[in-house]
Design a protein around this motif. Sequence first.
Motif, mmCIF file in Angstrom:
data_model
loop_
_atom_site.group_PDB
_atom_site.id
_atom_site.type_symbol
_atom_site.label_atom_id
_atom_site.label_comp_id
_atom_site.label_asym_id
_atom_site.label_seq_id
_atom_site.Cartn_x
_atom_site.Cartn_y
_atom_site.Cartn_z
ATOM 1 N N GLN A 5 0.828 -1.210 0.000
ATOM 2 C CA GLN A 5 0.000 0.000 0.000
ATOM 3 C C GLN A 5 0.858 1.254 0.000
ATOM 4 O O GLN A 5 0.531 2.246 -0.620
ATOM 5 C CB GLN A 5 -0.942 -0.007 1.211
ATOM 6 C CG GLN A 5 -1.897 1.183 1.205
ATOM 7 C CD GLN A 5 -2.930 1.084 2.295
ATOM 8 O OE1 GLN A 5 -3.189 0.014 2.803
ATOM 9 N NE2 GLN A 5 -3.510 2.207 2.653
ATOM 10 N N TYR A 31 -7.944 -6.413 -5.697
ATOM 11 C CA TYR A 31 -7.620 -5.013 -5.409
ATOM 12 C C TYR A 31 -8.846 -4.168 -5.080
ATOM 13 O O TYR A 31 -8.717 -3.025 -4.655
ATOM 14 C CB TYR A 31 -6.893 -4.398 -6.610
ATOM 15 C CG TYR A 31 -5.556 -5.036 -6.891
ATOM 16 C CD1 TYR A 31 -4.403 -4.553 -6.297
ATOM 17 C CD2 TYR A 31 -5.461 -6.139 -7.728
ATOM 18 C CE1 TYR A 31 -3.180 -5.139 -6.551
ATOM 19 C CE2 TYR A 31 -4.242 -6.742 -7.983
ATOM 20 C CZ TYR A 31 -3.098 -6.232 -7.389
ATOM 21 O OH TYR A 31 -1.887 -6.810 -7.626
ATOM 22 N N PRO A 33 -11.803 -2.931 -2.876
ATOM 23 C CA PRO A 33 -11.977 -2.899 -1.417
ATOM 24 C C PRO A 33 -13.111 -3.802 -0.940
ATOM 25 O O PRO A 33 -14.075 -4.058 -1.667
ATOM 26 C CB PRO A 33 -12.298 -1.429 -1.127
ATOM 27 C CG PRO A 33 -11.902 -0.689 -2.358
ATOM 28 C CD PRO A 33 -12.010 -1.630 -3.500
ATOM 29 N N ARG A 68 -6.222 0.988 -4.856
ATOM 30 C CA ARG A 68 -7.618 0.649 -4.556
ATOM 31 C C ARG A 68 -8.581 1.678 -5.164
ATOM 32 O O ARG A 68 -9.656 1.320 -5.646
ATOM 33 C CB ARG A 68 -7.831 0.583 -3.043
ATOM 34 C CG ARG A 68 -7.229 -0.642 -2.373
ATOM 35 C CD ARG A 68 -7.660 -0.695 -0.909
ATOM 36 N NE ARG A 68 -7.016 -1.785 -0.196
ATOM 37 C CZ ARG A 68 -7.437 -3.041 -0.209
ATOM 38 N NH1 ARG A 68 -8.498 -3.369 -0.931
ATOM 39 N NH2 ARG A 68 -6.798 -3.977 0.484
ATOM 40 N N VAL A 223 -12.608 3.860 0.117
ATOM 41 C CA VAL A 223 -11.889 2.649 -0.297
ATOM 42 C C VAL A 223 -10.877 2.200 0.760
ATOM 43 O O VAL A 223 -10.482 1.027 0.786
ATOM 44 C CB VAL A 223 -11.171 2.845 -1.650
ATOM 45 C CG1 VAL A 223 -12.157 3.235 -2.729
ATOM 46 C CG2 VAL A 223 -10.048 3.869 -1.554
#
Length: 924
Positions: A5, A31, A33, A68, A223
């Motif tokens: 991330q 990927y 959420p 995301r 997200v």
Amino acid sequence: MPYEQDIDLEELTKKDIEEIGRKVADDLKSYVPQGYTRLLRRLSKAIERAVLSRHRRLLVLTGSDHVRLAAAAARAVLFYERVYRRIKGKEEITLLYMFHDEFKDAKLRKEIVKRVVKARASLTSPTIARYEESDRFLGTTARLLILDLVNDLKPNDVGRLVGIVEGGGLVIFMVPPWSKWDNWMTIFKQNLVVPGYREPRHVFISWFKRKLLEHRGIFIFDVDEGDLIKADDYPLVQAAERKIEIPQQKRFPDELYKLALTQDQVNVIHTLEKLIDKPRKKRRAVVITSDRGRGKSGAVGIASIGLATMIRKPGRTRIIVTAPNLLNVQTFFTLALRAAEALKLKVKTVKRGEKILEIHGERFTIEYWEPIHVPRLKADVVIVDEAAGMHVPLLLEIWRHHSRMVFASTIHGYEGAGRGFSVRFLPVLQKDPKTELITVKMHEPIRYASNDPIEKWLFDALLLNAEPAELSRDDIEAIKGGELEYVKYSPEYLFSKEGEDELRQLFGIYVLAHYRNEPDDLAILADAPHHMIRAVRVKGSKKIVSALQVAREGGLSDDLIEDLLRGGKTPGNIIPDRLLKHSRIRDFGRARGLRVVRIATHPEVQGKGIGSFALENLYREAVEEQLDWVGSGFGVNEQLLRFWLKNGYLPVHMSPDRNPVSGEYTLLVLNPISEKMKMLVDIVNREFRRKVLESLHDPYRGLETDVAMLILKHGSPIDADYYPRLTPIQVDRLWIYAYGPMTYEAVADVFQELMRAYWTIYPKTRGLSLSKREEYISLARIMQGKSWEQVAAELKTKPHAIMVAMKEIARKMLRHYYGVTSETPIGLEGKQLVSRSQLYVTPLPWMRRRLDKENDAAAERQGDSSNPQGGSASTHSTGEDTEPAAQAAPENSSSPSSGSAAGEEAVDTRPPTALPNASSTNPS
């Protein structure tokens, strides 16, 4: 996790970004959420309702995780495609994706969406573009729109792009983390900071967020947390099937009418058939008004081809189209080309870059010209698009010079929501007995159905439909009685729920009063750290009747001053920058002041002193802060200039070029506060007037003579000791013009010097009294070099009358300056000229003054306390010492034919007296 991330964006190469995009496209589910599926289920029903209602929906994706965020946006595109195909079948879906390519994170998000759509979508056709290119999408239509708003939120872009999405479509915003977005440093905010104010305010995005939460049809998903912040859909409204009826009685061919998408467009095309024939009256004007997105430009474009082919005349038909800029008429040209194709006409286009500039047919041309040029062009029909974005005096010039015209105007919309068009332009046409005025209003949106929830949100968030307060009879009476109060507003209050009504009133006044407003103006009002908001309210009802936007300027460092003196640039600080560059005086960089960015009064109560009341209170505020000046800059016209002069402001600089849209020169005015600044402003005002006087023949030749006269009349003499430098030969040549057959052209050099002297010493004209009309003629014909015919037209008389008046000016000056009349012996002896010690003839008033001084000196030497009069008396000369004291120029002296004497006018340059309190002062 397939990715980290906390990607180091700065270390990413182009290859890295492409690799991440491929990974996400290959394994999108990993990927997206958690919790997103729940949103999509709710969004599914919303999309179905939107398609059936021909309405739109908005999805806001918020978060700090760039991967995301982009994956969620791409997933929404695929989901929309699936739902749409289920309802409509296999129709192509157009997607427009907008981003800022100068940021690595934006490139990453773009790459992910692009690769997912390319790999997984079957019906979606994406177009990816930078925000700098957004103007080229005006007039186009998209079903899906993704705006990457992480790096910037520019209101103009939002207003411009959301409007292209058609009914049943989906708009997707990608934005920063919801809780941090308010204080997010965007490009727009960064551009608002100026020296001394390095941090912008953070108000507009908070307002923008609140509007997203308040309106229906908008979904917001986090997200990062996988949380649904908002999912409030809009009810199903079954869209009525569009029925278009082509008129039975018509002159344009059916092929043109079949291009119309709404009945409103049909009505516009049919109405424009009335321009085929020459008007019975002197002029025929069709005025088309609508909200944004109603298809007015397209309808006019279609009809223009009909007019071009059906106007019967020898030679080619010429249609001129104009607008604030070339971009505004691209929809017009696009539909004109489509109409030409429908009629199977062979046409060629001329382009400027990618934009269409002209269309050439076998017997016609349709040409774009900048507004400033249109009054002098010959045309069979003139079409003015986005007329609300143009200055009213220029619109009136266009109207006066042409016989068949179309004025199309957006009333609510980012294109220039200035209703000076409706308030100040249309009434002139309505009252003119020689103008046949035909008005058409368009209501039906062209891309989506009425009552679209996203249009409602957009108009609310960007105040596109802001209106000033409705004034009651009690309000009018209160204003007449001086029941006013000056209010200092904070943006934080105005953009809050409690202050929103006052914000709408305030911004509504700007919309009505100014010829161009944009959504960006609203955000500047909110976030520019050096801007202040002031207003005048009616005491009892608290309704706003005047609005001021004010910028703090000055207090610059010596290094910045040095840079500006050498031609450098700085954000903000308009007045210090221009005065440093043009006056060269460093003190104007160090001094601190307030620049009035905009001042506007409610149109129902203009002319009652409310604006002056506001300026007096602003001046008092500046005095209390121990500032050095209050000033402003504006497109100059006679009415505006009189307002500022009346309030104690002096002109100090004017742009050398006209604005190509408004046709005006930009003038800066200052009202000094500190004693030092009063002296410096006096110097700069004199230098400025000298520059104007010496430049009227070239850069300021197009300046309205009334404006030039007002500028030259306000301030102390440019050079009180100057006198006309005429040789004896020039004086005698002037005689043969004044009393004999010689033409003006033979003595133009003499007149140039005489009028240069007159305006250089004004108002101390040594008793010479020219009427306003004579002053006007002297400037227009002599200093600006306008033709006899042009001056006569401006004064509504005949050229011969101007020639007679010019002879009278010559006689006055000969008589007053040189004691020469028709009976005076004329002609010169060579020995007189050879023996002269001085090249120039000293005029009598200056000679008398010199004699007075010599007599005074002699009396003083003799110990005589009396003050003898020197020189002979003259009914035409009062002498410098007996001229009247300075007084304010009367407000009603606008007419050049007024007979008041020039030598009796001067301006009171003292600062306005601060009002003791609002309640005890009658602003009228």
